[in-house]
Scaffold this motif. Sequence first.
Motif, mmCIF file in Angstrom:
data_model
loop_
_atom_site.group_PDB
_atom_site.id
_atom_site.type_symbol
_atom_site.label_atom_id
_atom_site.label_comp_id
_atom_site.label_asym_id
_atom_site.label_seq_id
_atom_site.Cartn_x
_atom_site.Cartn_y
_atom_site.Cartn_z
ATOM 1 N N LEU A 1 3.912 -7.325 -14.846
ATOM 2 C CA LEU A 1 3.554 -7.731 -16.200
ATOM 3 C C LEU A 1 3.091 -6.515 -17.012
ATOM 4 N N HIS A 2 3.678 -6.343 -18.185
ATOM 5 C CA HIS A 2 3.336 -5.256 -19.121
ATOM 6 C C HIS A 2 3.590 -3.859 -18.566
ATOM 7 N N ASP A 3 4.269 -3.733 -17.440
ATOM 8 C CA ASP A 3 4.474 -2.385 -16.914
ATOM 9 C C ASP A 3 5.770 -2.296 -16.100
ATOM 10 N N HIS A 4 6.869 -2.522 -16.789
ATOM 11 C CA HIS A 4 8.157 -2.513 -16.092
ATOM 12 C C HIS A 4 8.444 -1.130 -15.505
ATOM 13 N N GLU A 5 7.984 -0.105 -16.191
ATOM 14 C CA GLU A 5 8.218 1.260 -15.723
ATOM 15 C C GLU A 5 7.575 1.465 -14.341
ATOM 16 N N ARG A 6 6.370 0.928 -14.166
ATOM 17 C CA ARG A 6 5.701 1.038 -12.865
ATOM 18 C C ARG A 6 6.476 0.274 -11.791
ATOM 19 N N PHE A 7 7.014 -0.875 -12.182
ATOM 20 C CA PHE A 7 7.812 -1.685 -11.258
ATOM 21 C C PHE A 7 8.996 -0.862 -10.741
ATOM 22 N N VAL A 8 9.706 -0.251 -11.667
ATOM 23 C CA VAL A 8 10.902 0.514 -11.304
ATOM 24 C C VAL A 8 10.510 1.709 -10.438
ATOM 25 N N ARG A 9 9.492 2.418 -10.874
ATOM 26 C CA ARG A 9 9.062 3.616 -10.155
ATOM 27 C C ARG A 9 8.585 3.275 -8.746
ATOM 28 N N THR A 10 7.765 2.220 -8.631
ATOM 29 C CA THR A 10 7.165 1.896 -7.340
ATOM 30 C C THR A 10 8.191 1.444 -6.307
ATOM 31 N N TYR A 11 9.136 0.638 -6.725
ATOM 32 C CA TYR A 11 9.994 -0.006 -5.728
ATOM 33 C C TYR A 11 11.418 0.542 -5.649
ATOM 34 N N PHE A 12 11.878 1.196 -6.727
ATOM 35 C CA PHE A 12 13.310 1.544 -6.752
ATOM 36 C C PHE A 12 13.608 3.033 -6.837
ATOM 37 N N SER A 13 12.604 3.839 -7.186
ATOM 38 C CA SER A 13 12.934 5.240 -7.459
ATOM 39 C C SER A 13 12.898 6.120 -6.214
ATOM 40 N N GLN A 14 12.071 5.731 -5.222
ATOM 41 C CA GLN A 14 11.864 6.626 -4.093
ATOM 42 C C GLN A 14 13.113 6.785 -3.226
ATOM 43 N N PHE A 15 13.787 5.664 -2.956
ATOM 44 C CA PHE A 15 15.011 5.695 -2.160
ATOM 45 C C PHE A 15 16.122 5.071 -3.004
ATOM 46 N N PRO A 16 16.822 5.902 -3.770
ATOM 47 C CA PRO A 16 17.773 5.384 -4.766
ATOM 48 C C PRO A 16 18.780 4.407 -4.164
ATOM 49 N N GLY A 17 18.909 3.285 -4.837
ATOM 50 C CA GLY A 17 19.843 2.255 -4.377
ATOM 51 C C GLY A 17 19.181 1.203 -3.510
ATOM 52 N N TYR A 18 17.912 1.447 -3.155
ATOM 53 C CA TYR A 18 17.210 0.507 -2.279
ATOM 54 C C TYR A 18 15.880 0.062 -2.872
ATOM 55 N N PHE A 19 15.442 -1.132 -2.480
ATOM 56 C CA PHE A 19 14.077 -1.600 -2.754
ATOM 57 C C PHE A 19 13.213 -1.099 -1.607
ATOM 58 N N PHE A 20 12.146 -0.371 -1.930
ATOM 59 C CA PHE A 20 11.250 0.149 -0.893
ATOM 60 C C PHE A 20 9.967 -0.679 -0.859
ATOM 61 N N THR A 21 9.609 -1.130 0.351
ATOM 62 C CA THR A 21 8.501 -2.071 0.513
ATOM 63 C C THR A 21 7.129 -1.400 0.589
ATOM 64 N N GLY A 22 7.093 -0.104 0.951
ATOM 65 C CA GLY A 22 5.808 0.551 1.218
ATOM 66 C C GLY A 22 5.408 0.428 2.679
ATOM 67 N N ASP A 23 6.259 -0.226 3.490
ATOM 68 C CA ASP A 23 5.965 -0.371 4.915
ATOM 69 C C ASP A 23 6.833 0.552 5.768
ATOM 70 N N GLY A 24 6.315 0.863 6.951
ATOM 71 C CA GLY A 24 7.099 1.547 7.964
ATOM 72 C C GLY A 24 7.567 0.522 8.993
ATOM 73 N N ALA A 25 8.692 0.798 9.647
ATOM 74 C CA ALA A 25 9.211 -0.163 10.624
ATOM 75 C C ALA A 25 10.107 0.529 11.637
ATOM 76 N N SER A 26 10.345 -0.172 12.741
ATOM 77 C CA SER A 26 11.322 0.342 13.697
ATOM 78 C C SER A 26 12.327 -0.764 14.023
#
Length: 653
Positions: free
Chosen positions: A476-501
């Motif tokens: 809400l009120h911060d679409h730029e943060r949404f894009v940066r947080t979830y989509f910018s780090q690994f282009p083409g993917y949604f990043f959860t902030g979690d590690g996994a194996s």
Amino acid sequence: MSNPEVFPIPEHVADNANIDLASYEALYRLSIDDPEGFWKEEAKSIDWIQPFKIVKETNFNPVNPTIRWFADGTLNASVNCIDRHLTAKANKPAIYWQGDAPQESRTVTWGELADQINRFANVLKDLGVQKGDVVTIYLPVIPEVIVAMMACVRIGAIHSVVFSGFSAEALANRINDAGAKILITADEGRRGGRVVPLKRNADAAVEHQPTITDVVVIRRTGASVPFTMGRDHWFDELITQANPWCEPAVIGAEDPLFILYTSGSTGKPKGLVHTTGGYLVHTGTSWRNIFNWHEGDVFWCTADVGWVTAHTYKIYGPLLNGATSVLFEGIPTWPDTSRWWSIIEQYKVNIFYTAPTAIRSLMREGEAPVRQHDLSSLRILGSVGEPINPEAWHWYHRVVGGGRCPIVDTYWQTETGAVLLVPLPGAIPNKPGYAAKPYFGIRPVLTNSQGTVLEGQAEGNMCFADSWPAQARTILHDHERFVRTYFSQFPGYFFTGDGASRDHEGYYRISGRVDDVINVSGHRLGTVELESAISSHPAVAEAAVVGYPHEIKGQGVFAFVTLKATVEENEALRHEIVNLVRSRIGPIASPDQIQWAPALPKNRAGKILRRILTRVAANEFENFGDTSTVADPAVIDEIVRRRRQSSHHTVAL
Ligand code: 7RM
């Protein structure tokens, strides 16, 4: 982790599985090869006003992602959750509610729910609430939470439920960010025999909130509370006067359904926006599949209504399916440590969904409190909120589930709206600690820190390659943060902030957050948020907060605090800092440990080296990795010296 034991699917589950292995494999294939065809079929579980023609318009472009599902369809959420069950179930129980005190209970039928929802929707309209307005809900776990949420969505208002354990200040921030018009609260709540002063907190929160025009107060305990004439209203008085029918509004599939705040890597909580059509399709169908629900089953999810778990799988999931569920206001250990088990026995609960932290704390009480009760009604157990450690898994399986119930370890987030990884109980044999396999339509991907996609057995960052219908659309009120947080780090993917194996059989195991978020008892807390609360104390110069392994909570809050040069370290100050955090955020955020630090380890650019602090907090004093960037290595030596000293005697706060 070396090869864990595999638990085959019990016969009683295999025999009446909603999804068995063959159908999981076939449907999963279909959902990946033809997502539009798959979700179009799933969307038949919803009553649409105007059927959609377009199923999916999505891409994970790193600067301009698109997430739209069923966009040209219209529907109403409350009709799907309530009205369509009335013909068959008007006099059947929708909710078995039990209050904090065992003698307090209510059964609410579908007909009664519908009546209250319609009336309350008219009340909201009379108070001036319009489609698209935000209504903040600050309530204990009582049936009126459901009435309030459903009344909102009946008229197209957007609910924002705030956990009733949050402080007045945390509530005020969330009201303010959303620009909410109405606040719905109660006189008081009850938890573990104690009173929660909701109206008092609500008053403090709305004092400086110009957007709130009215406060609706539910009489929960009957206590006398301050009342502001003109602004405050009693819920019961309003609804008895209200018209018992409210025409449901026609809502676009991509119109917002609710917002829900969660902590992130900055000081400001994020208001994630969920929309209507996709959320309802994914939520309703996945709830049924995850829990292998059948007509007549009694379902119980212990989550508080302030979390996404409650939104999706305690409220919307069961309501969409016309399922009967238990709502419990209290805590597992009051009046005694067998409270949950007595509720399961009393209502013959078949499906039970809770968090690992609760299992660990009940495990500590031993098996006797469980054994006192007949839990033979249980068929399916669920886990959510954090990785479940194998000890807790085995105890849950053997002692609570009597060895006959699969454990559905559901991995998802506020951002994902509904489940992403899960061992569907009739299809996927359990491995303790593994959230196992992707749900339909979900494409998990592991990346390394350079963003390279890892194949086969691997460990990395938990990403997803394609959209799913319940995904949050924005902050809400911060679409730029949404894009940066979830989509910018690994282009083409949604990043959860979690590690996994991922193991050799393609089973996923989540290891935990890899960002500045800690998971305390399944509750997400941002370290920056905690640090700014601590730093607001006048004696504090600077603070760094990290998570550390905690036996019950999973992670505890460890604060390294540098005091101002003129201030002496003292015990009273510790308590003041804890109280400050409680009042700025809420009791769940209380630091478990505070260590005074004459200085914090920083690099030459002045950035705090959390990696090192995390190791120190965990009592790991070797292998700090590359310390060549540390501006002053003596700072680390001093922090380690103090940590070693304090670990000998526990600092009780
Ligand atoms: C549903 C919920 C999300 C964070 C997530 C993870 C952790 C949740 C599991 C899990 C391991 C699980 N939403 N998490 N479920 N970790 N196994 N089954 O909890 O937004 O409040 O938290 O919780 O770190 O990113 S949440």
